[in-house]
Design an enzyme around this catalytic site. Structure first.
Site, PDB file in Angstrom:
ATOM      1  N   MET A  21       4.351  -4.248   9.326  1.00  0.00           N
ATOM      2  CA  MET A  21       3.290  -5.257   9.383  1.00  0.00           C
ATOM      3  C   MET A  21       1.957  -4.569   9.658  1.00  0.00           C
ATOM      4  O   MET A  21       1.792  -3.922  10.701  1.00  0.00           O
ATOM      5  CB  MET A  21       3.610  -6.304  10.453  1.00  0.00           C
ATOM      6  N   GLN A  73       6.893   3.439   5.800  1.00  0.00           N
ATOM      7  CA  GLN A  73       6.583   2.722   4.562  1.00  0.00           C
ATOM      8  C   GLN A  73       5.332   3.322   3.923  1.00  0.00           C
ATOM      9  O   GLN A  73       4.290   3.448   4.567  1.00  0.00           O
ATOM     10  CB  GLN A  73       6.358   1.230   4.784  1.00  0.00           C
ATOM     11  N   CYS A 103       3.214  -6.087  -0.806  1.00  0.00           N
ATOM     12  CA  CYS A 103       1.996  -6.515  -0.116  1.00  0.00           C
ATOM     13  C   CYS A 103       1.007  -7.117  -1.107  1.00  0.00           C
ATOM     14  O   CYS A 103       0.697  -6.495  -2.126  1.00  0.00           O
ATOM     15  CB  CYS A 103       1.363  -5.330   0.603  1.00  0.00           C
ATOM     16  N   LYS A 142      10.779  -2.226  -0.800  1.00  0.00           N
ATOM     17  CA  LYS A 142      10.570  -3.573  -0.266  1.00  0.00           C
ATOM     18  C   LYS A 142       9.694  -4.330  -1.259  1.00  0.00           C
ATOM     19  O   LYS A 142       8.587  -3.904  -1.572  1.00  0.00           O
ATOM     20  CB  LYS A 142       9.911  -3.554   1.109  1.00  0.00           C
ATOM     21  N   HIS A 174      11.524  -9.718   0.187  1.00  0.00           N
ATOM     22  CA  HIS A 174      10.846 -10.865   0.782  1.00  0.00           C
ATOM     23  C   HIS A 174      11.066 -12.025  -0.176  1.00  0.00           C
ATOM     24  O   HIS A 174      10.612 -11.988  -1.314  1.00  0.00           O
ATOM     25  CB  HIS A 174       9.357 -10.565   0.948  1.00  0.00           C
ATOM     26  N   ASN A 214      14.196 -10.834   3.793  1.00  0.00           N
ATOM     27  CA  ASN A 214      13.036 -10.965   4.670  1.00  0.00           C
ATOM     28  C   ASN A 214      12.313 -12.257   4.291  1.00  0.00           C
ATOM     29  O   ASN A 214      12.392 -12.719   3.167  1.00  0.00           O
ATOM     30  CB  ASN A 214      12.128  -9.740   4.459  1.00  0.00           C
ATOM     31  N   GLY A 216      10.350 -15.589   6.747  1.00  0.00           N
ATOM     32  CA  GLY A 216      10.530 -16.853   7.444  1.00  0.00           C
ATOM     33  C   GLY A 216      11.727 -16.933   8.358  1.00  0.00           C
ATOM     34  O   GLY A 216      12.083 -18.027   8.819  1.00  0.00           O
ATOM     35  N   GLY A 236      10.031 -10.534  10.753  1.00  0.00           N
ATOM     36  CA  GLY A 236       8.615 -10.232  10.665  1.00  0.00           C
ATOM     37  C   GLY A 236       7.855 -10.719  11.872  1.00  0.00           C
ATOM     38  O   GLY A 236       8.034 -10.230  12.990  1.00  0.00           O
ATOM     39  N   ARG A 237       7.025 -11.732  11.664  1.00  0.00           N
ATOM     40  CA  ARG A 237       6.091 -12.156  12.713  1.00  0.00           C
ATOM     41  C   ARG A 237       6.768 -12.602  13.997  1.00  0.00           C
ATOM     42  O   ARG A 237       6.219 -12.436  15.082  1.00  0.00           O
ATOM     43  CB  ARG A 237       5.189 -13.264  12.161  1.00  0.00           C
TER      44      ARG A 237
END
Length: 336
Positions: A21, A73, A103, A142, A174, A214, A216, A236-237
């Site tokens: 991130m 990464q 990204c 990714k 993702h 990945n 949510g 993630g977050r």
């Protein structure tokens, strides 16, 4: 766990990781996360290949030995540069080198890498082949399920086929499209609908390939649900904003014996880490900004956050501020 064992697809093997991130998963964040879980795979922020080659490598790529297993990464689209950056990452001792194909930021698009590479699977394959030739550790991808008006059924299959033919050891997906036109990077994390079943179908197509998911995923219950269909889950977050979720990973995902977090050890270790960083010319706030979300829902957490948000950023602030913040929550933690 050895680097190559990370991506086993043997029955019963599970892997949980904390996502790369930008602006968040720096060395200070990862040091904290490793105190909360011994087993989870940790990722760096994305490092552009040019920066790895020409930048201040110790600052960009250095990490504490305690962070293993830890993956680097990389961002880029030029095979030769990515190969050189991969060699550098190997020399630093990373357990994995990952290529960012997901990204959606404007900065990444202008450099022709990240999610826009979903449109160029052959180029991504060339990058992976060059990275594999330069690496003694796993090289992974990714990605998203597609971008803009791509059909995810076609786009993801095309990318997977090409990168696996080039030697990729694993694919992390993702489970959202990225809309490069019309949505901001922040909106791309929430607005495109999640399609977990698309990732499940990729795993069904490649039963002998490590496929991770990945996007949510907010609880370890959800992680367990996904692990019935794929090989790995990437948080993630939630792992950043509510880092205490990581204290349950070793038991829940890896089958370790149940144990209570040793918060005194976490406090003292972060104080020692901060002291070393300050002695090297850094500031306390570089470390403590990653600790603010540690005690969501705990009595005293508001005062804890207040101390770290204000006192830690005052000129000359030292590690004792971390001890002061922990005093606000320790009675509740010890009573739990």
């Amino acid at each position: 766990m050895t680097a190559k064992a990370l991506y086993s697809t043997q029955s019963g093997h599970k892997l949980l990781s904390v996502a790369p991130m930008m602006d968040w998963t720096d060395r200070h964040c990862r040091y904290l996360h490793r105190l909360l879980t011994r087993e989870a795979l940790l990722y760096t922020e994305m490092v552009v290949a040019d920066a790895a080659i020409h930048g201040k490598r110790d600052r960009l790529l250095g990490f504490d030995p305690s962070e293993h297993p830890v993956a680097l990464q990389l961002g880029g689209s030029e095979p030769a540069k990515l190969a050189e950056a991969t060699r550098i990452g190997n020399d630093f001792g990373y357990d994995e080198i990952n290529l960012n194909v997901g990204c959606p930021s404007d900065r990444v698009q202008s450099g022709t890498f990240g999610a826009c590479l979903m449109r160029e699977p052959k180029l991504v394959a060339d990058c992976i082949a060059a990275m594999k030739a330069a690496s003694s550790v796993p090289v992974t991808v990714k990605c998203r399920i597609g971008v803009d008006d791509q059909d995810p059924e076609v786009a993801l299959d095309d990318l997977a086929a090409d990168v696996l033919a080039a030697g990729a050891d694993a694919i992390w997906v993702h489970a959202r499209k990225a809309w490069l036109k019309g949505l901001s990077p922040k909106e791309n994390r929430d607005i495109p609908p999640l399609d977990y079943s698309r990732v499940y179908r990729l795993k069904e197509k490649y039963p002998d390939v490590f496929i991770g998911i990945n996007g949510g995923i907010a609880t370890l219950d959800e992680a367990d649900t996904h692990l019935a269909h794929v090989d790995g889950v990437m948080l993630g977050r939630v792992a950043y904003h509510n880092a205490s979720i990581l204290t349950g990973v070793d038991e829940r995902i890896y089958g370790a014996a149940k144990s209570l977090p040793e918060w005194n050890h976490v406090r003292d270790s972060m104080m020692d880490h901060a002291a070393r960083h300050i002695a090297a010319g850094g500031r306390l706030g570089h470390v403590t900004r990653h600790m603010i979300g540690l005690f969501q829902g705990v009595d005293g957490a508001r005062r804890y956050r207040q101390i770290l948000s204000t006192d830690a950023n005052r000129p000359g602030a030292g590690p004792e501020v971390i001890a002061q913040a922990f005093e606000s929550v320790m009675p509740s933690l010890l009573a739990a």
